[in-house]
Enzyme design. Structure first.
Site, PDB file in Angstrom:
ATOM      1  N   LEU A  22     -13.957 -27.287  10.885  1.00 55.50           N
ATOM      2  CA  LEU A  22     -13.033 -28.376  10.557  1.00 55.50           C
ATOM      3  C   LEU A  22     -12.640 -28.361   9.079  1.00 55.50           C
ATOM      4  CD1 LEU A  22     -14.548 -31.160  12.810  1.00 55.50           C
ATOM      5  CD2 LEU A  22     -12.417 -29.913  13.149  1.00 55.50           C
ATOM      6  N   HIS A 137     -13.551 -28.683   3.440  1.00 59.76           N
ATOM      7  CA  HIS A 137     -13.834 -29.335   4.714  1.00 59.76           C
ATOM      8  C   HIS A 137     -13.027 -30.623   4.816  1.00 59.76           C
ATOM      9  CE1 HIS A 137     -15.967 -30.935   8.146  1.00 59.76           C
ATOM     10  NE2 HIS A 137     -16.482 -29.720   8.293  1.00 59.76           N
ATOM     11  N   HIS A 138     -12.535 -30.876   6.011  1.00 56.44           N
ATOM     12  CA  HIS A 138     -11.737 -32.085   6.221  1.00 56.44           C
ATOM     13  C   HIS A 138     -12.585 -33.348   6.015  1.00 56.44           C
ATOM     14  CE1 HIS A 138      -8.296 -34.329   7.289  1.00 56.44           C
ATOM     15  NE2 HIS A 138      -7.720 -33.396   8.015  1.00 56.44           N
ATOM     16  N   GLY A 139     -13.894 -33.232   6.090  1.00 54.28           N
ATOM     17  CA  GLY A 139     -14.764 -34.365   5.793  1.00 54.28           C
ATOM     18  C   GLY A 139     -14.835 -34.680   4.309  1.00 54.28           C
ATOM     19  N   THR A 141     -11.980 -33.933   2.145  1.00 51.27           N
ATOM     20  CA  THR A 141     -10.638 -34.209   1.636  1.00 51.27           C
ATOM     21  C   THR A 141      -9.609 -34.099   2.752  1.00 51.27           C
ATOM     22  OG1 THR A 141      -9.111 -33.695  -0.177  1.00 51.27           O
ATOM     23  CG2 THR A 141     -10.053 -31.826   0.999  1.00 51.27           C
TER      24      THR A 141
END
Length: 160
Positions: A22, A137-139, A141
């Site tokens: 992700l 990581h999308h967690g 940004t």
């Protein structure tokens, strides 16, 4: 002060699997400045690898807490040799070769035990150009946040 992950960011980190990473990525292509010497890109890489400015959350790792219950950010010192990498295309590299390199770099999941980002400075692109590829990581940004960080990282005054 403890910085908790938002519920959405925590979800992104927890949903990660080897088959479904992700992370997001951004590729920026630049022309070498007029009069730039042969070592310009390597000097840029060396300067960036000093990591003199590392904003939150790129200076932190995710800790899921006791009983894997509450995700929080824990500040660490990022390892420049892991996070800032120099790559080279066989010169003169064309856009298709750059695309193949980015495809390979993007296909590998981030190490969730480290701060959730990588930066790649890429030399050898035809037309007197070089590239910068950022993966996060999308967690940690979203796309807009990553673009703001890249602009600051590539500035001579990140707080300006």
């Amino acid at each position: 002060m403890v910085k908790l992950l938002s519920p959405v960011d925590s979800m992104f980190v927890r949903m990660e699997t080897s088959r479904a990473p992700l992370h997001i990525g951004c590729l920026a292509i630049f022309e070498l400045p007029e009069g730039a010497g042969k070592g310009f890109v390597r000097d840029l890489h060396a300067a960036f690898a000093q990591l003199t400015w590392v904003p939150f959350p790129y200076d932190s790792v995710v800790d899921h807490g006791p009983a894997n219950a509450l995700s929080r950010w824990v500040k660490v010192k990022p390892d420049p040799s892991y996070h800032v990498r120099l790559s080279a295309l066989p010169g003169p590299g064309n856009d298709a070769q750059l695309g193949q390199l980015i495809e390979r770099l993007h296909s590998h999941p981030l190490d969730l035990s480290k701060p959730l980002w990588e930066a790649h400075v890429i030399e050898g692109l035809e037309g007197n150009r070089f590239a910068f590829y950022f993966k996060a990581h999308h967690g940690a940004t979203d796309g807009l946040g990553a673009m703001r960080t890249i602009k600051q990282w590539l500035s001579t005054d990140p707080n300006g």
